[in-house]
Write an enzyme that holds these catalytic residues in place. Structure first.
Site, PDB file in Angstrom:
ATOM      1  CB  CYS A 337     -21.090 -11.261 -48.762  1.00 39.33           C
ATOM      2  SG  CYS A 337     -19.414 -10.605 -48.952  1.00 39.33           S
ATOM      3  CG  HIS A 431     -19.457 -16.052 -49.486  1.00 44.55           C
ATOM      4  ND1 HIS A 431     -20.532 -15.625 -50.225  1.00 44.55           N
ATOM      5  CD2 HIS A 431     -18.570 -15.010 -49.472  1.00 44.55           C
ATOM      6  CE1 HIS A 431     -20.314 -14.392 -50.640  1.00 44.55           C
ATOM      7  NE2 HIS A 431     -19.135 -13.993 -50.190  1.00 44.55           N
TER       8      HIS A 431
END
Length: 487
Positions: A337, A431
Site C-alpha cells: 500500500c 493488505h
C-alpha cells in the site's frame, strides 16, 4: 436460546485490554450455543478491515466477528477515526470516508445526538439478528470533560441497558486508584450500571491478590468478577499501539530469516505481518533505526496513513540509504500500500489529500508514479501472482492510483494489482497478502530455496480464540456474568 442483555466492557483507560476481553467473550458465547456479535460505536485506529460489501471498519471488530464465527459488518463499528497526523483524523462513517476533522471539530461541532442516533441504528440492526451483543467502550469512561460528547461509553451502556463491567490493567500499576477513582467520578446512574470489575494482565500468583480483591470490593461496593492473567504464547490479533511498542523491542536474531519492517510514524495495518511473525524460522521486527534495518535479510515497507509525511521522515532518518543499499545488493524489498507507493519514482498529491506537500520523489526502486486522490478503494479480493504460483485472499484500503505495466497480481475480477520488478522486488496494494502461505513461501524461497511454511493461519487463529476463551472461563465468574445477562 434465551435472549440475553447486551454485555459491555469499559475501561479505566486505553490499552487496558478491553478488545481482547471482548474477543474472548465472543468466542465463549459461540461455544455456549449463542449467536453473538461485537459492537463498538466509535473506534480510533490505523488498523482497519473491509467487509464483504466493501465497507471499512476497525480491525478489532473484524477479529471479534471472526471469534463469533460470522463475517464482519459495518454495523459492528459505524464510526472509525483514522489519524492523519497529530491534529486531524479521517472520519469513516458507516464504512465510507466522511472527511477530515481536527479533534476540536469532531468533538465540539453540533450533531453529537445525530451521530449517537446513527450508531444506535447500527446497534439495533445487530441486536435484531444476534444474541448477545458484546459491546466495547473506548479509552477511559472518566474523561469528565467529554461526557456531554460521549457516543461510545456509558451513554451506550445506559441506552442499551447493557450489563457493564469495568476493565483495569494491573500491570501498569495504580489499579486501586484507577478503579476507585473511575467509579467515584461517575454519576449515580452510570455507577449503578457497572455490575462488576475485571482485573486484567495479572502477573504472578493469583492467590497473592486475594486481599487486594477484598479491599477493592469494599472500597467500590462492586464485585471483582475476574482476575485475568497476563498471557504469553497465546495468539490473538491486536490493534492497539502498545502492541507496536512491544514489537519495537525485538531486533536481529542469529540463525533465523530476519525480516525488518520499516517503522513508520503513520504505519497502518501492522496485522499484515502476523502470519510472517508466526512462521517458524522467521524473526520479524519493526525498526526505525538504520543500523538495525541494515541487518535484515528482507525489508518490508508497510502501509501508511500519510505516505508523503512518512516518506519525508524515512529520508530524514537515513532509512532511504539503507533500503537502496539493500536493493542494490539484490536482497528482497517488498512494499504494501503506502510502502508500494514509496517504492516508486514519485508520489503526487495535487488535491492536498494528505496535506500541503504537492509532490515528493519516491525511492525509485519501481518505475511507477502514484497520484493520490480523494475517495478510497475498499474491497476484499482474491488474487494470483502473474509470475509464480502464489495466490490467496486479501483486501484493499487505499486512496490513489498507481498505473503499472508489470503487475504483480491478477485479481478475481480480471483487474491487475501492483508492480513486480522481479521475485525479490515488488509492491502491492493488497493488505493481508502475507496471510497466505504460498506468498510467504514465494518470498522466503528467495533466500532459502525449497522453504515451506507449515503454519495454517486460520487454524492458528481458531486455536488462539479457544485458548483465550478457556483462560477467561478459568479466571472469571461466568455464573455471575450469565446471571447479569439473564435479569
Amino acid at each position: 436460546m434465551q435472549k440475553l442483555r447486551p454485555l459491555m466492557f469499559v475501561g479505566t483507560g486505553s490499552d487496558v485490554g478491553k478488545s481482547v476481553i471482548n474477543t474472548g467473550f465472543c468466542r465463549i458465547f459461540l461455544q455456549d450455543g449463542y449467536s453473538p456479535a461485537p459492537f463498538k460505536a466509535q473506534n480510533m485506529s490505523l488498523n482497519s478491515y473491509v467487509t464483504a460489501d466493501n465497507l471499512e471498519i476497525g480491525r478489532a471488530q473484524a477479529v471479534q466477528a471472526e471469534a463469533c464465527g460470522i463475517g464482519c459488518l459495518v454495523e459492528m463499528n459505524p464510526i472509525l477515526l483514522k489519524p492523519n497526523d497529530d491534529l486531524t483524523s479521517q472520519v469513516v462513517l458507516n464504512g465510507k470516508p466522511a472527511g477530515n476533522k481536527t479533534a476540536s471539530e469532531y468533538f465540539n461541532e453540533a450533531g453529537r445526538d445525530t451521530l449517537f442516533n446513527e450508531v444506535m441504528h447500527s446497534f439495533n440492526r445487530l441486536a435484531g439478528q444476534y444474541n448477545p451483543i458484546v459491546i466495547e467502550g473506548a479509552g477511559s469512561i472518566s474523561e469528565i470533560n467529554l461526557w456531554d460528547k460521549d457516543i461510545v461509553n456509558m451513554r451506550v451502556a445506559l441506552h442499551t441497558q447493557a450489563a457493564t463491567f469495568l476493565v483495569a490493567d494491573i500491570d501498569r500499576g495504580g489499579v486501586f486508584a484507577s478503579v476507585y477513582g473511575t467509579l467515584q467520578l461517575l454519576p449515580q446512574a452510570e455507577r449503578d450500571a457497572i455490575k462488576g470489575i475485571v482485573i486484567n494482565k495479572f502477573r504472578g500468583d493469583l492467590k497473592l491478590f486475594e486481599e487486594g480483591k477484598k479491599i477493592l470490593e469494599k472500597l467500590t461496593a462492586k464485585p471483582v468478577v475476574g482476575i485475568v492473567p497476563y498471557f504469553q504464547g497465546l495468539f490473538i490479533e491486536q490493534e492497539d499501539g502498545v502492541v507496536i511498542e512491544q514489537k519495537k523491542k525485538k531486533s536481529h536474531e542469529h540463525g533465523k530469516i530476519n525480516i525488518g519492517v520499516v517503522l513508520l510514524k503513520h504505519l497502518s495495518n501492522f496485522t499484515d505481518f502476523n502470519m510472517l511473525e508466526q512462521t517458524p524460522g522467521v524473526n520479524l521486527y519493526y525498526t526505525g533505526c538504520p543500523e538495525t534495518l541494515a541487518r535484515a535479510d528482507i525489508i518490508i515497507i508497510p502501509g501508511s496513513k500519510n505516505t508523503l509525511s512518512d516518506l519525508k521522515a524515512l529520508r530524514e532518518k537515513g532509512l532511504e540509504e539503507v533500503i537502496l543499499a539493500h536493493h542494490n545488493a539484490r536482497k528482497p524489498v517488498y512494499g504494501i500500500c503506502g510502502g508500494y507507493q514509496m517504492m516508486g519514482i514519485e508520489v503526487n498529491d495535487p488535491n492536498g489529500v494528505e496535506g500541503n506537500v504537492p509532490s515528493l520523489p519516491g525511492l525509485g526502486i519501481l518505475p511507477v508514479t502514484t497520484t493520490l486522490a480523494s475517495g478510497k478503494k475498499t474491497r476484499q479480493c482474491t488474487f494470483s501472482f502473474v509470475q509464480g504460483n502464489a495466490s490467496g485472499n486479501g483486501y484493499e484500503v487505499h486512496a490513489g492510483h498507481t498505473p503499472s505495466i508489470r503487475p504483480l497480481c491478477r485479481m478475481n475480477n480480471g483487474e491487475f494489482d501492483g508492480y513486480c520488478l522481479n521475485a525479490r522486488t515488488w509492491g502491492t496494494y493488497i493488505h493481508g497478502i502475507f496471510d497466505n502461505a504460498s506468498v510467504i513461501n514465494h518470498a522466503l524461497r528467495q533466500l532459502i530455496p525449497g522453504f515451506t511454511s507449515t503454519i495454517d493461519y486460520k487454524a492458528r487463529k481458531e486455536q488462539g480464540y479457544n485458548q483465550l476463551a478457556d483462560l477467561i472461563r478459568e479466571n472469571v465468574d461466568m455464573e455471575y456474568i450469565y446471571k447479569c445477562l439473564k435479569t
